[in-house]
Design an enzyme around this catalytic site. Structure first.
Site, mmCIF file in Angstrom:
data_model
loop_
_atom_site.group_PDB
_atom_site.id
_atom_site.type_symbol
_atom_site.label_atom_id
_atom_site.label_comp_id
_atom_site.label_asym_id
_atom_site.label_seq_id
_atom_site.Cartn_x
_atom_site.Cartn_y
_atom_site.Cartn_z
ATOM 1 N N LYS A 33 0.819 -1.210 0.000
ATOM 2 C CA LYS A 33 0.000 0.000 0.000
ATOM 3 C C LYS A 33 0.856 1.264 0.000
ATOM 4 C CE LYS A 33 -0.785 0.140 5.038
ATOM 5 N NZ LYS A 33 -0.145 1.452 5.274
ATOM 6 N N ASP A 34 2.162 1.132 0.281
ATOM 7 C CA ASP A 34 3.067 2.282 0.258
ATOM 8 C C ASP A 34 3.785 2.442 -1.074
ATOM 9 O OD1 ASP A 34 2.487 2.889 2.913
ATOM 10 O OD2 ASP A 34 4.121 1.644 3.685
ATOM 11 N N ARG A 60 -8.173 8.063 3.203
ATOM 12 C CA ARG A 60 -9.159 7.017 2.915
ATOM 13 C C ARG A 60 -10.023 6.759 4.144
ATOM 14 N NH1 ARG A 60 -9.322 1.816 4.608
ATOM 15 N NH2 ARG A 60 -7.246 2.021 5.499
ATOM 16 N N ARG A 61 -9.388 6.596 5.286
ATOM 17 C CA ARG A 61 -10.154 6.367 6.517
ATOM 18 C C ARG A 61 -10.927 7.622 6.904
ATOM 19 N NH1 ARG A 61 -4.986 3.646 8.751
ATOM 20 N NH2 ARG A 61 -5.369 1.416 8.422
ATOM 21 N N ARG A 90 0.320 10.398 12.864
ATOM 22 C CA ARG A 90 1.348 9.574 12.254
ATOM 23 C C ARG A 90 2.296 9.003 13.304
ATOM 24 N NH1 ARG A 90 4.741 11.987 8.023
ATOM 25 N NH2 ARG A 90 5.293 9.787 7.804
ATOM 26 N N ARG A 96 1.478 5.444 18.076
ATOM 27 C CA ARG A 96 0.063 5.823 17.990
ATOM 28 C C ARG A 96 -0.724 5.289 19.189
ATOM 29 N NH1 ARG A 96 -1.472 5.283 11.527
ATOM 30 N NH2 ARG A 96 0.670 5.384 10.789
ATOM 31 N N CYS A 113 -1.650 10.925 -2.301
ATOM 32 C CA CYS A 113 -2.042 11.042 -0.894
ATOM 33 C C CYS A 113 -3.046 12.158 -0.644
ATOM 34 C CB CYS A 113 -0.790 11.230 -0.034
ATOM 35 S SG CYS A 113 0.145 9.704 0.149
#
Length: 367
Positions: free
Chosen positions: A140-141, A188-189, A206, A212, A299
């Site tokens: 995904k990166d 997206r979230r 981040r 986190r 992004c």
């Protein structure tokens, strides 16, 4: 005449062997130390057969540390060793830690510092320069384009694609009181949360998983969402308060998939990697990335997609395009044979459909 003085290391060593011969050669004291140095030098001189490049840090206390990236590199190393006997020898596979720009700048959204490529550029450079032989990435990166001279022939079996909801006071997003703050660096979230729960607030959040979770515990936010795949690979799945279904939160393109790249001219590495490739995952990831490529996703563009094999053996695809504030959401779906060419076309067609629905003005507004 009394015997010459003995060093403690020599005495201990020869008492274990039951041999007094060292007394006759007093100049060779501390023999075990010299032997240990020689063994260490020999180990250092041994050339690794494969050097794996990954994000991360050798020191867990480093705030830029990426334990998840290291876990993925270890998984790759273990699979290589299991599949090839020559790689099972000590020192045959080496993990090379490479610090990326994306790991070092944590106080700004990815969109403001250059996007996804910030997690892969330095690793790609090391690969092209021959400092590493293969590169392990969270798919995904990885941007939809690969640097010239590299190829990505391998995807490991995909982990759980769902997102985990983590909160100390509520069991789901629906239970959070109006005004609650959800931490997430993912547009997206953010867009999907705000689309369904407009009374909530989402802030940039981040750092690695441990960072986190610490910020959540300290009260910086009321809740956060993390990829369940990452928690599982870190043996931290129990930290999830609940797991969101793909209907509640469509995953990121290639979420849960590990990709391994090598130089396109390196037949040896391509042969090694072909033995690890999971074809179902490779095809699903290709379908999703084609969808992303058509939408020219970056992004600043909330995009989600998921391709999987259904109970009939076909490919079931869902795609989503949204505005960051969740006010506008476009969705589409496709079903077709689980075949590479067909699935790539399926992702491409779905991307063109949503691009047409959104219109050029939609994308201009995201710049």
């Amino acid at each position: 005449m009394p015997p010459p003085p003995r060093c403690a290391a020599t005495t201990a060593h020869h008492s274990l062997l039951g041999s007094p011969t060292c007394f006759a050669r007093p100049r060779r004291r501390c023999c075990p130390v010299r032997a240990a140095v020689a063994v260490q030098a020999e180990a250092q001189a041994k050339v690794s057969l494969i050097r794996i490049g990954t994000r991360g840090s050798l020191f867990e206390i480093c705030k830029y540390d990426s334990p998840l990236a290291l876990a993925q590199a270890h998984e790759t190393r273990d699979k290589l060793k299991a599949a090839h006997s020559e790689l099972a020898e000590e020192g045959a596979v080496e993990i090379v830690i490479i610090k990326t720009t994306g790991d070092m700048i944590l106080d700004k959204p990815l969109a403001d510092i250059g996007g996804k490529g910030l997690f892969t550029k330095e690793i790609d450079d090391a690969l092209l320069q021959g400092r590493i032989d293969i590169a392990v990435h969270s798919m995904k990166d990885v941007p939809t384009y690969l640097p010239e001279g590299t190829i990505l022939p391998c995807n490991l079996p995909r982990e759980d694609v769902r997102d985990a909801f983590i909160c100390l006071t509520a069991s789901s997003l629906a239970e959070l009181p109006a005004g609650s703050v959800v931490g997430s660096a993912s547009l997206r979230r953010q867009s999907q949360i705000l689309y369904k729960y407009p009374s909530l607030k989402v802030v940039n959040f981040r750092g690695n998983v441990q960072t986190r979770l610490r910020k959540l515990k300290e009260g910086d936010v009321h809740a956060t969402l993390l990829a369940l795949a990452g928690l599982k690979r870190l043996n931290m799945a129990e930290t999830a308060t609940s797991v969101l279904s793909v209907d509640e939160m469509l995953p990121a393109v290639a979420q849960g998939a590990i990709g391994i790249a090598c130089r396109s001219s390196d037949d040896t590495m391509m042969n090694y990697l072909s033995s690890l490739n999971h074809e179902d995952t490779r095809l699903a990831v290709a379908c999703e990335r084609e969808f992303l490529s058509v939408l020219d996703g970056n992004c600043r563009t909330p995009i989600a997609a998921y391709a999987s094999r259904d109970k009939d053996g076909n490919c079931s695809f869902r795609g989503l395009l949204a505005s960051p504030d969740g006010s506008t959401v476009y969705e589409t779906s496709r079903t077709g044979p689980y075949d590479f060419d067909i699935m790539v076309e399926m992702g491409k067609d779905a991307g063109h459909e949503l691009k047409a629905k959104a219109g050029p003005g939609f994308f201009d507004s995201l710049q």
